[in-house]
Design an enzyme around this catalytic site. Structure first.
Site, PDB file in Angstrom:
ATOM      1  N   PRO A 132      58.584  39.108  47.026  1.00  0.00           N
ATOM      2  CA  PRO A 132      59.075  37.897  47.711  1.00  0.00           C
ATOM      3  C   PRO A 132      58.472  36.641  47.079  1.00  0.00           C
ATOM      4  N   HIS A 173      58.790  35.530  44.140  1.00  0.00           N
ATOM      5  CA  HIS A 173      58.299  35.854  42.786  1.00  0.00           C
ATOM      6  C   HIS A 173      58.469  34.685  41.804  1.00  0.00           C
ATOM      7  N   ASP A 228      62.337  43.153  44.457  1.00  0.00           N
ATOM      8  CA  ASP A 228      61.549  42.070  43.874  1.00  0.00           C
ATOM      9  C   ASP A 228      60.400  41.649  44.806  1.00  0.00           C
ATOM     10  N   LYS A 270      44.158  29.395  46.009  1.00  0.00           N
ATOM     11  CA  LYS A 270      43.460  28.980  44.781  1.00  0.00           C
ATOM     12  C   LYS A 270      43.648  27.480  44.540  1.00  0.00           C
ATOM     13  N   TYR A 313      59.517  45.010  39.074  1.00  0.00           N
ATOM     14  CA  TYR A 313      60.079  44.187  40.152  1.00  0.00           C
ATOM     15  C   TYR A 313      61.333  43.443  39.686  1.00  0.00           C
ATOM     16  N   THR A 360      43.540  29.074  38.344  1.00  0.00           N
ATOM     17  CA  THR A 360      44.576  29.891  37.712  1.00  0.00           C
ATOM     18  C   THR A 360      45.811  29.049  37.394  1.00  0.00           C
ATOM     19  N   ASP A 361      46.604  29.506  36.429  1.00  0.00           N
ATOM     20  CA  ASP A 361      47.852  28.783  36.121  1.00  0.00           C
ATOM     21  C   ASP A 361      48.849  28.866  37.277  1.00  0.00           C
ATOM     22  N   GLU A 362      48.623  29.839  38.194  1.00  0.00           N
ATOM     23  CA  GLU A 362      49.588  30.006  39.293  1.00  0.00           C
ATOM     24  C   GLU A 362      49.606  28.814  40.244  1.00  0.00           C
ATOM     25  N   ASN A 420      47.594  34.821  32.665  1.00  0.00           N
ATOM     26  CA  ASN A 420      47.344  36.248  32.982  1.00  0.00           C
ATOM     27  C   ASN A 420      46.429  36.919  31.968  1.00  0.00           C
ATOM     28  N   ASN A 421      45.371  37.543  32.468  1.00  0.00           N
ATOM     29  CA  ASN A 421      44.404  38.261  31.615  1.00  0.00           C
ATOM     30  C   ASN A 421      44.747  39.742  31.532  1.00  0.00           C
ATOM     31  N   TYR A 431      48.292  33.667  47.830  1.00  0.00           N
ATOM     32  CA  TYR A 431      47.213  33.694  46.832  1.00  0.00           C
ATOM     33  C   TYR A 431      47.106  32.353  46.098  1.00  0.00           C
ATOM     34  N   SER A 432      48.220  31.924  45.497  1.00  0.00           N
ATOM     35  CA  SER A 432      48.119  30.721  44.653  1.00  0.00           C
ATOM     36  C   SER A 432      47.856  29.474  45.495  1.00  0.00           C
ATOM     37  N   SER A 456      42.309  38.373  44.577  1.00  0.00           N
ATOM     38  CA  SER A 456      43.037  37.948  43.373  1.00  0.00           C
ATOM     39  C   SER A 456      44.454  38.500  43.231  1.00  0.00           C
TER      40      SER A 456
HETATM   41  P1  NAD Z   1      39.112  40.830  40.771  1.00  0.00           P
HETATM   42  O1  NAD Z   1      39.905  40.996  42.024  1.00  0.00           O
HETATM   43  O2  NAD Z   1      39.116  41.897  39.746  1.00  0.00           O
HETATM   44  O3  NAD Z   1      37.581  40.556  41.148  1.00  0.00           O
HETATM   45  C1  NAD Z   1      37.192  39.736  42.215  1.00  0.00           C
HETATM   46  C2  NAD Z   1      35.724  40.014  42.516  1.00  0.00           C
HETATM   47  O4  NAD Z   1      35.313  39.117  43.563  1.00  0.00           O
HETATM   48  C3  NAD Z   1      35.429  41.426  42.998  1.00  0.00           C
HETATM   49  O5  NAD Z   1      34.303  41.959  42.336  1.00  0.00           O
HETATM   50  C4  NAD Z   1      35.154  41.253  44.492  1.00  0.00           C
HETATM   51  O6  NAD Z   1      34.252  42.222  45.021  1.00  0.00           O
HETATM   52  C5  NAD Z   1      34.556  39.850  44.516  1.00  0.00           C
HETATM   53  N1  NAD Z   1      34.691  39.207  45.838  1.00  0.00           N
HETATM   54  C6  NAD Z   1      35.811  39.118  46.598  1.00  0.00           C
HETATM   55  N2  NAD Z   1      35.528  38.475  47.737  1.00  0.00           N
HETATM   56  C7  NAD Z   1      34.222  38.124  47.687  1.00  0.00           C
HETATM   57  C8  NAD Z   1      33.363  37.414  48.570  1.00  0.00           C
HETATM   58  N3  NAD Z   1      33.805  36.946  49.738  1.00  0.00           N
HETATM   59  N4  NAD Z   1      32.072  37.240  48.199  1.00  0.00           N
HETATM   60  C9  NAD Z   1      31.604  37.723  47.023  1.00  0.00           C
HETATM   61  N5  NAD Z   1      32.386  38.394  46.155  1.00  0.00           N
HETATM   62  C10 NAD Z   1      33.670  38.592  46.485  1.00  0.00           C
HETATM   63  O7  NAD Z   1      39.609  39.440  40.162  1.00  0.00           O
HETATM   64  P2  NAD Z   1      39.722  38.982  38.632  1.00  0.00           P
HETATM   65  O8  NAD Z   1      41.044  39.352  38.114  1.00  0.00           O
HETATM   66  O9  NAD Z   1      38.498  39.358  37.917  1.00  0.00           O
HETATM   67  O10 NAD Z   1      39.738  37.386  38.845  1.00  0.00           O
HETATM   68  C11 NAD Z   1      38.528  36.646  38.843  1.00  0.00           C
HETATM   69  C12 NAD Z   1      38.856  35.179  39.068  1.00  0.00           C
HETATM   70  O11 NAD Z   1      39.713  34.701  38.037  1.00  0.00           O
HETATM   71  C13 NAD Z   1      39.582  34.898  40.383  1.00  0.00           C
HETATM   72  O12 NAD Z   1      39.077  33.707  40.915  1.00  0.00           O
HETATM   73  C14 NAD Z   1      41.029  34.728  39.963  1.00  0.00           C
HETATM   74  O13 NAD Z   1      41.714  33.887  40.858  1.00  0.00           O
HETATM   75  C15 NAD Z   1      40.867  34.105  38.602  1.00  0.00           C
HETATM   76  N6  NAD Z   1      41.956  34.343  37.633  1.00  0.00           N
HETATM   77  C16 NAD Z   1      42.388  35.601  37.374  1.00  0.00           C
HETATM   78  C17 NAD Z   1      43.366  35.830  36.401  1.00  0.00           C
HETATM   79  C18 NAD Z   1      43.843  37.233  36.071  1.00  0.00           C
HETATM   80  O14 NAD Z   1      44.774  37.364  35.285  1.00  0.00           O
HETATM   81  N7  NAD Z   1      43.242  38.272  36.600  1.00  0.00           N
HETATM   82  C19 NAD Z   1      43.908  34.733  35.719  1.00  0.00           C
HETATM   83  C20 NAD Z   1      43.459  33.441  36.017  1.00  0.00           C
HETATM   84  C21 NAD Z   1      42.475  33.257  36.963  1.00  0.00           C
HETATM   85  O1  TDX Z   2      54.033  46.920  39.914  1.00  0.00           O
HETATM   86  C1  TDX Z   2      54.257  45.800  39.453  1.00  0.00           C
HETATM   87  N1  TDX Z   2      55.488  45.547  38.922  1.00  0.00           N
HETATM   88  C2  TDX Z   2      55.840  44.326  38.422  1.00  0.00           C
HETATM   89  O2  TDX Z   2      56.961  44.135  37.952  1.00  0.00           O
HETATM   90  C3  TDX Z   2      53.268  44.741  39.457  1.00  0.00           C
HETATM   91  C4  TDX Z   2      51.903  44.973  40.025  1.00  0.00           C
HETATM   92  C5  TDX Z   2      53.624  43.529  38.933  1.00  0.00           C
HETATM   93  N2  TDX Z   2      54.878  43.307  38.449  1.00  0.00           N
HETATM   94  C6  TDX Z   2      55.193  41.968  37.906  1.00  0.00           C
HETATM   95  C7  TDX Z   2      54.885  40.801  38.816  1.00  0.00           C
HETATM   96  C8  TDX Z   2      54.518  39.710  37.841  1.00  0.00           C
HETATM   97  O3  TDX Z   2      55.692  39.053  37.386  1.00  0.00           O
HETATM   98  O4  TDX Z   2      54.355  41.790  36.769  1.00  0.00           O
HETATM   99  C9  TDX Z   2      53.895  40.434  36.666  1.00  0.00           C
HETATM  100  C10 TDX Z   2      52.373  40.426  36.678  1.00  0.00           C
HETATM  101  O5  TDX Z   2      51.957  40.816  37.977  1.00  0.00           O
HETATM  102  P1  TDX Z   2      50.408  40.909  38.383  1.00  0.00           P
HETATM  103  O6  TDX Z   2      49.706  41.796  37.423  1.00  0.00           O
HETATM  104  O7  TDX Z   2      50.356  41.226  39.838  1.00  0.00           O
HETATM  105  O8  TDX Z   2      49.914  39.429  38.083  1.00  0.00           O
HETATM  106  P2  TDX Z   2      50.394  37.988  38.597  1.00  0.00           P
HETATM  107  O9  TDX Z   2      51.062  38.074  39.906  1.00  0.00           O
HETATM  108  O10 TDX Z   2      51.130  37.315  37.478  1.00  0.00           O
HETATM  109  O11 TDX Z   2      48.953  37.284  38.822  1.00  0.00           O
HETATM  110  C11 TDX Z   2      47.882  37.478  37.867  1.00  0.00           C
HETATM  111  O12 TDX Z   2      47.749  36.387  37.003  1.00  0.00           O
HETATM  112  C12 TDX Z   2      47.232  35.191  37.520  1.00  0.00           C
HETATM  113  C13 TDX Z   2      46.550  37.736  38.585  1.00  0.00           C
HETATM  114  O13 TDX Z   2      46.696  38.809  39.490  1.00  0.00           O
HETATM  115  C14 TDX Z   2      46.066  36.501  39.290  1.00  0.00           C
HETATM  116  O14 TDX Z   2      44.771  36.738  39.861  1.00  0.00           O
HETATM  117  C15 TDX Z   2      45.970  35.380  38.292  1.00  0.00           C
HETATM  118  O15 TDX Z   2      45.608  34.183  38.931  1.00  0.00           O
END
Ligand code: NAD
Ligand code: TDX
Length: 336
Positions: A275, A277, A273, A155, A208, A126-128, A180-181, A151-152, A86
């Protein structure tokens, strides 16, 4: 009883989902399949581990034999696929595992779901997948997909594959694309927990680029309530955007965290930054609000304060992470 396979349920959003569901409902039986990568943590599920409606299975969504076994033995009728690699920065350092887990892993789940004639498959996207916005506009469900990071793009591939299984085979798929959560149990590589933990440790906060990239923040429980609703009432073959209309720049978030923790802005360090971004994400969630009656329930000011307090109160949770394997990633990534 609804027998649900939740994948990735030991991660941030999945564990909050399981804890939330099992605390309030007794009509869901949840099998959590998680590989326990660096991001998976069974500590997140302490409150649910002894629930009679819960089973944990350590395994990979790529393992077709295991996935078949789970569908058969637990009579799985619903799937929520949270499992993924993720983190965008990690996908830039090495993309392959992202395509393996997020694309091929999702394919294994879809193929198995088809074989067992399930009732609904919720793919957590994801919105990404929409790419990057300029200063104006919002992502709607009909915005063309234009992912920019490994990543995106992985997805987006999974998202489109799930829709293809609906169109081609009639598999009852629904997709959610959330912004973003933030909340408890988020792995410290992500912006908010990283900034909170570094502030608490009086370490530099790596921002960044110019810090003006914008994300649309939603509390994890609001996301999970939307996912629950889409699983139950979402129309098959449809996509639902989820967002709380709460856009903030990264520097605003960083300063807010420092203020809440009583730390100086001198801790801020602008670094190179990311890459490729993406500049801005912002979600139009009119569809889920009007068609399914969802709305966010948490106000950002309260929920972010609650989240920061959670990290203050749960130091042992994140200390064991930052003293483990994560240390190497942190050193390579930030060189702070
Ligand atoms: P996370 O990285 O915290 O958790 C991912 C989990 O998936 C982990 O527990 C990991 O062990 C498990 N995993 C990874 N590879 C696996 C595999 N091959 N088989 C079984 N399990 C596996 O991620 P998160 O932030 O909880 O995100 C969960 C989902 O929501 C993802 O699909 C992500 O793309 C999506 N999402 C996240 C956000 C965000 O802001 N975090 C926003 C929108 C969508
Ligand atoms: O150290 C940092 N400094 C910084 O400026 C990190 C880790 C991030 N950033 C910036 C990059 C992004 O603009 O902050 C913003 C948020 O970064 P992340 O927390 O890495 O999230 P983002 O890349 O936006 O992606 C997240 O939201 C969508 C989740 O990781 C994804 O799983 C989800 O799909």
């Amino acid at each position: 009883m609804k027998n649900i396979l939740v994948t990735g349920g030991a991660g941030f959003i999945g564990s909050n989902f399981i804890n939330h569901i099992l605390a309030k409902r007794d009509d869901y039986f949840i099998v959590n399949l998680d590989k326990l990568t660096y991001a998976g943590n069974l500590e997140n599920l302490k409150q649910s581990e002894n629930n009679k409606n819960y089973r944990f299975i350590r395994g990979d969504i790529m393992n077709s034999e295991l996935v078949n076994y789970i569908f058969e033995s637990y009579n799985i009728k619903y799937v929520i696929n949270f499992a993924a690699e993720s983190h965008v920065d990690r996908s830039i350092l090495g993309s392959q595992i992202f395509y393996i887990t997020n694309v091929i892993g999702t394919n294994v789940l879809l193929e198995t779901a088809l074989k067992f004639k399930i009732e609904k498959f919720l793919q957590i996207s994801t919105d990404e997948v929409y790419g990057s916005l300029g200063a104006e506009g919002l992502f709607t469900e009909s915005t063309p997909l234009s992912p920019n990071s490994p990543y995106s793009s992985s997805k987006a591939a999974a998202d489109m594959m799930a829709l293809a299984f609906y169109h081609t085979y009639g598999l009852p798929v629904v997709i959610t694309r959330c912004s973003n959560n933030y909340g408890p149990y988020q792995f410290p590589e992500k912006l908010i927990p990283l900034m909170v933990i570094n502030s608490l440790n009086n370490k530099k906060l790596p921002v960044y680029g110019d810090g003006l990239n914008v994300r649309d923040w939603i509390y994890v429980i609001d996301h999970n309530k939307a996912a629950e609703l889409v699983l139950e009432k979402g129309k098959i073959g449809e996509v639902y955007n989820i967002g709380a209309s709460n856009e903030m720049s990264n520097i605003e978030i960083t300063k807010l965290i420092l203020k809440r923790l009583g730390r100086s802005e001198d801790l801020i360090q602008y670094v190179n930054d990311r890459p490729g971004h993406d500049r801005r994400y912002a979600i139009d969630s009119t569809k889920i609000r009007t068609e399914l009656g969802w709305k966010p329930e948490f106000y950002f000011e309260e929920a972010i304060a609650k989240t920061i307090d959670w990290y203050i109160e749960n130091k042992s949770w994140w200390e064991s992470i930052i003293n483990g394997e994560y240390r190497n990633y942190y050193k390579t990534q930030y060189k702070l």
